[in-house]
Design a protein around this motif. Structure first.
Motif, PDB file in Angstrom:
ATOM      1  N   LEU A   1      20.705   7.357  -7.415  1.00  0.00           N
ATOM      2  CA  LEU A   1      19.845   6.486  -8.204  1.00  0.00           C
ATOM      3  C   LEU A   1      18.428   6.573  -7.684  1.00  0.00           C
ATOM      4  CD1 LEU A   1      21.795   3.083  -8.234  1.00  0.00           C
ATOM      5  CD2 LEU A   1      21.699   4.724 -10.095  1.00  0.00           C
ATOM      6  N   THR A   2      17.465   6.671  -8.591  1.00  0.00           N
ATOM      7  CA  THR A   2      16.088   6.435  -8.173  1.00  0.00           C
ATOM      8  C   THR A   2      15.983   4.938  -7.900  1.00  0.00           C
ATOM      9  OG1 THR A   2      15.469   6.152 -10.504  1.00  0.00           O
ATOM     10  CG2 THR A   2      15.120   8.321  -9.533  1.00  0.00           C
ATOM     11  N   THR A   3      15.233   4.578  -6.876  1.00  0.00           N
ATOM     12  CA  THR A   3      15.303   3.168  -6.484  1.00  0.00           C
ATOM     13  C   THR A   3      14.112   2.706  -5.667  1.00  0.00           C
ATOM     14  OG1 THR A   3      16.637   1.561  -5.254  1.00  0.00           O
ATOM     15  CG2 THR A   3      16.555   3.775  -4.375  1.00  0.00           C
ATOM     16  N   TYR A   4      13.878   1.409  -5.720  1.00  0.00           N
ATOM     17  CA  TYR A   4      13.037   0.751  -4.731  1.00  0.00           C
ATOM     18  C   TYR A   4      13.972   0.409  -3.586  1.00  0.00           C
ATOM     19  CZ  TYR A   4       8.762   0.370  -7.433  1.00  0.00           C
ATOM     20  OH  TYR A   4       7.600   0.677  -8.110  1.00  0.00           O
ATOM     21  N   LEU A   5      13.642   0.864  -2.403  1.00  0.00           N
ATOM     22  CA  LEU A   5      14.542   0.698  -1.261  1.00  0.00           C
ATOM     23  C   LEU A   5      14.668  -0.758  -0.838  1.00  0.00           C
ATOM     24  CD1 LEU A   5      13.407   3.799   0.817  1.00  0.00           C
ATOM     25  CD2 LEU A   5      15.293   3.633  -0.826  1.00  0.00           C
TER      26      LEU A   5
ATOM     27  N   ILE B   1      20.937  12.531 -11.360  1.00  0.00           N
ATOM     28  CA  ILE B   1      20.172  11.370 -10.916  1.00  0.00           C
ATOM     29  C   ILE B   1      20.001  10.406 -12.086  1.00  0.00           C
ATOM     30  CG2 ILE B   1      18.070  10.584  -9.773  1.00  0.00           C
ATOM     31  CD1 ILE B   1      19.622  12.612  -8.136  1.00  0.00           C
ATOM     32  N   ALA B   2      20.408   9.160 -11.913  1.00  0.00           N
ATOM     33  CA  ALA B   2      20.253   8.156 -12.963  1.00  0.00           C
ATOM     34  C   ALA B   2      18.816   7.653 -12.997  1.00  0.00           C
ATOM     35  CB  ALA B   2      21.202   6.986 -12.717  1.00  0.00           C
TER      36      ALA B   2
ATOM     37  N   PRO C   1       0.821  -1.220   0.000  1.00  0.00           N
ATOM     38  CA  PRO C   1       0.000   0.000   0.000  1.00  0.00           C
ATOM     39  C   PRO C   1       0.852   1.267   0.000  1.00  0.00           C
ATOM     40  CG  PRO C   1      -0.806  -1.568   1.630  1.00  0.00           C
ATOM     41  CD  PRO C   1       0.511  -2.086   1.151  1.00  0.00           C
ATOM     42  N   ARG C   2       2.045   1.148   0.569  1.00  0.00           N
ATOM     43  CA  ARG C   2       2.980   2.278   0.592  1.00  0.00           C
ATOM     44  C   ARG C   2       4.306   1.758   0.031  1.00  0.00           C
ATOM     45  NH1 ARG C   2       3.549   7.047   4.540  1.00  0.00           N
ATOM     46  NH2 ARG C   2       1.392   6.506   4.956  1.00  0.00           N
ATOM     47  N   ALA C   3       4.576   2.083  -1.214  1.00  0.00           N
ATOM     48  CA  ALA C   3       5.767   1.550  -1.880  1.00  0.00           C
ATOM     49  C   ALA C   3       7.049   2.079  -1.236  1.00  0.00           C
ATOM     50  CB  ALA C   3       5.762   1.928  -3.356  1.00  0.00           C
ATOM     51  N   PRO C   4       8.018   1.196  -0.981  1.00  0.00           N
ATOM     52  CA  PRO C   4       9.303   1.627  -0.423  1.00  0.00           C
ATOM     53  C   PRO C   4      10.203   2.199  -1.520  1.00  0.00           C
ATOM     54  CG  PRO C   4       9.301  -0.751  -0.715  1.00  0.00           C
ATOM     55  CD  PRO C   4       7.937  -0.272  -1.140  1.00  0.00           C
ATOM     56  N   ILE C   5       9.963   3.472  -1.875  1.00  0.00           N
ATOM     57  CA  ILE C   5      10.699   4.073  -2.974  1.00  0.00           C
ATOM     58  C   ILE C   5      11.420   5.346  -2.536  1.00  0.00           C
ATOM     59  CG2 ILE C   5       9.210   3.129  -4.770  1.00  0.00           C
ATOM     60  CD1 ILE C   5       7.802   5.826  -4.891  1.00  0.00           C
ATOM     61  N   GLY C   6      12.456   5.689  -3.299  1.00  0.00           N
ATOM     62  CA  GLY C   6      13.211   6.900  -3.008  1.00  0.00           C
ATOM     63  C   GLY C   6      14.472   6.944  -3.845  1.00  0.00           C
ATOM     64  N   VAL C   7      15.535   7.499  -3.271  1.00  0.00           N
ATOM     65  CA  VAL C   7      16.819   7.529  -3.958  1.00  0.00           C
ATOM     66  C   VAL C   7      17.911   7.078  -2.997  1.00  0.00           C
ATOM     67  CG1 VAL C   7      16.164   9.370  -5.559  1.00  0.00           C
ATOM     68  CG2 VAL C   7      17.265   9.955  -3.405  1.00  0.00           C
ATOM     69  N   VAL C   8      18.999   6.576  -3.573  1.00  0.00           N
ATOM     70  CA  VAL C   8      20.163   6.189  -2.789  1.00  0.00           C
ATOM     71  C   VAL C   8      21.347   7.009  -3.282  1.00  0.00           C
ATOM     72  CG1 VAL C   8      20.684   4.253  -4.347  1.00  0.00           C
ATOM     73  CG2 VAL C   8      21.613   4.266  -2.018  1.00  0.00           C
ATOM     74  N   SER C   9      22.174   7.471  -2.362  1.00  0.00           N
ATOM     75  CA  SER C   9      23.321   8.309  -2.706  1.00  0.00           C
ATOM     76  C   SER C   9      24.509   7.928  -1.828  1.00  0.00           C
ATOM     77  CB  SER C   9      22.976   9.791  -2.514  1.00  0.00           C
ATOM     78  OG  SER C   9      22.596  10.041  -1.167  1.00  0.00           O
TER      79      SER C   9
ATOM     80  N   ASP D   1      10.856   3.576 -15.214  1.00  0.00           N
ATOM     81  CA  ASP D   1      11.298   3.805 -13.840  1.00  0.00           C
ATOM     82  C   ASP D   1      10.168   4.454 -13.029  1.00  0.00           C
ATOM     83  OD1 ASP D   1      12.485   4.861 -11.521  1.00  0.00           O
ATOM     84  OD2 ASP D   1      14.363   5.315 -12.534  1.00  0.00           O
ATOM     85  N   THR D   2       9.621   3.720 -12.056  1.00  0.00           N
ATOM     86  CA  THR D   2       8.500   4.227 -11.261  1.00  0.00           C
ATOM     87  C   THR D   2       8.858   5.499 -10.510  1.00  0.00           C
ATOM     88  OG1 THR D   2       7.774   1.950 -10.908  1.00  0.00           O
ATOM     89  CG2 THR D   2       6.823   3.622  -9.488  1.00  0.00           C
ATOM     90  N   VAL D   3       9.997   5.492  -9.841  1.00  0.00           N
ATOM     91  CA  VAL D   3      10.385   6.642  -9.022  1.00  0.00           C
ATOM     92  C   VAL D   3      10.569   7.879  -9.894  1.00  0.00           C
ATOM     93  CG1 VAL D   3      11.945   7.461  -7.231  1.00  0.00           C
ATOM     94  CG2 VAL D   3      11.554   5.007  -7.488  1.00  0.00           C
ATOM     95  N   ALA D   4      11.238   7.704 -11.035  1.00  0.00           N
ATOM     96  CA  ALA D   4      11.462   8.829 -11.936  1.00  0.00           C
ATOM     97  C   ALA D   4      10.142   9.388 -12.460  1.00  0.00           C
ATOM     98  CB  ALA D   4      12.351   8.402 -13.098  1.00  0.00           C
ATOM     99  N   ALA D   5       9.168   8.495 -12.701  1.00  0.00           N
ATOM    100  CA  ALA D   5       7.883   8.937 -13.231  1.00  0.00           C
ATOM    101  C   ALA D   5       7.162   9.873 -12.276  1.00  0.00           C
ATOM    102  CB  ALA D   5       7.009   7.723 -13.539  1.00  0.00           C
ATOM    103  N   TYR D   6       7.384   9.705 -10.967  1.00  0.00           N
ATOM    104  CA  TYR D   6       6.700  10.524  -9.978  1.00  0.00           C
ATOM    105  C   TYR D   6       7.630  11.504  -9.271  1.00  0.00           C
ATOM    106  CZ  TYR D   6       2.711   7.575 -10.831  1.00  0.00           C
ATOM    107  OH  TYR D   6       1.675   6.924 -11.453  1.00  0.00           O
TER     108      TYR D   6
END
Length: 326
Positions: free
Chosen positions: A181-185, A133-134, A108-116, A139-144
């Protein structure tokens, strides 16, 4: 002794003959992921490993994908029976008239964000400004990313989004050719942490207002009636796969690695599996994937507020729990 052997042979033959009709009439379920194999999908293979599909007379085909749009397109064209996609993409597609429904929601709450890198961290959304940002196609994260910018007063024009193939993103990041990177955590950090020379920093967008529903299963509207029984059995089998994965994440990691040529090391996949399971809520008396209307309502309202959803459909136009009621 001979009589005993004959009896054993007859029993074995009887068992085989009993199985053959089920095999001959097995219902095929074709499933398409929105992306390449990752630990997030382990429960699907665990269900296969423990025989949860077979005992329900299902022959389940699991295939990799190339983005949520492609997976949903294949679903509409009748090439697949179900698509495993981030639910946010399904919400957008449904708002535009695509005749599909979300029938199971695991995140219900996707674990998404960026890693650096800790040496050049992106610890808050504002830190995205001025960074490379790659991102990748599908890419879900990039789309939003625009949504997180709008919600946190970030100037998205100051973010240098570098489009690259998903297969080279990690190496470019580790070589410091991009800052983040945009990413699924639950996917990239376990892998990157094992090979990065520098400590990593993760930015969880859900802590800054971006509540996007993630891992979900989507089917065509008419499939709920036309293929309801086997699809319901599929979800029940997958629930067993989730439960078995919770009990033994290492076994779940091994199950998916059997189908994953060139997969990461077992401990990395297991870390992905565990992080994925941590994001799946356990609702009393409900199977994994059961959809709570309030979870989708929050996401729908948020996406409408930033212009990501079209029209004014009620929340029940986006999902159905009908397959859990069978």
């Amino acid at each position: 002794m001979l009589a005993t052997r004959i009896k054993a042979t007859v029993l074995a033959l009887s068992a085989t003959l009993a199985i053959l009709p089920a095999l001959a009439t097995a219902e095929t379920i074709k499933v398409r992921y929105s992306w390449k194999l990752k630990g997030e999908y382990a429960a699907f293979y665990m269900a296969q490993e423990i025989g949860a599909y077979a005992k329900r007379g299902l022959d389940v085909s699991l295939g990799e994908g190339a983005g949520a749009q492609a997976a949903l397109g294949a679903l509409i064209q009748g090439q697949e029976d179900a698509a495993v996609v981030p639910a946010a993409f399904a919400l957008t597609a449904i708002s535009k008239g695509m005749p599909v429904k979300i029938v199971a929601l695991y995140h219900p709450r996707a674990p998404i964000g960026v890693v650096s890198h800790a040496s050049n961290p992106v610890a808050t959304p504002k830190d995205l400004e001025g960074k490379k940002i790659a991102v990748s196609v599908g890419d879900t994260v990039a789309a939003y990313l625009g949504v997180i910018c709008k919600m946190n007063e970030v100037d998205c024009n100051k973010i240098d989004r570098v489009m690259m193939d998903s297969q080279v993103r990690s190496s470019q990041f580790l070589a410091n050719r991009v800052d983040a990177l945009t990413t699924y955590l639950n996917v990239d950090p376990p892998l990157l942490a094992s090979i990065s020379k520098d400590p990593l920093v993760t930015l969880d967008f859900s802590k800054f207002g971006l509540v996007l529903p993630g891992l979900s299963i989507v089917v065509k509207d008419d499939a709920i009636a036309k293929k309801g029984k086997p699809l319901s059995d599929f979800l029940a089998a997958l629930d067993e796969g989730v439960a078995a994965s919770r009990k033994d994440p290492a076994a779940a990691a091994q199950a998916i690695r059997k189908a994953w040529p060139g997969s990461p090391k077992p401990d990395i996949v297991q870390a992905q599996v565990s992080a994925t399971l941590d994001a799946i809520p356990q609702l009393p008396g409900r199977r994994a994937g059961y959809i709570e209307a309030k979870d989708l309502s929050v996401a729908i309202d948020m996406l409408k507020s930033v212009g990501e959803l079209q029209g004014d459909k009620p929340v029940d136009a986006y999902y159905s729990n009908a397959l859990f009621a069978r």
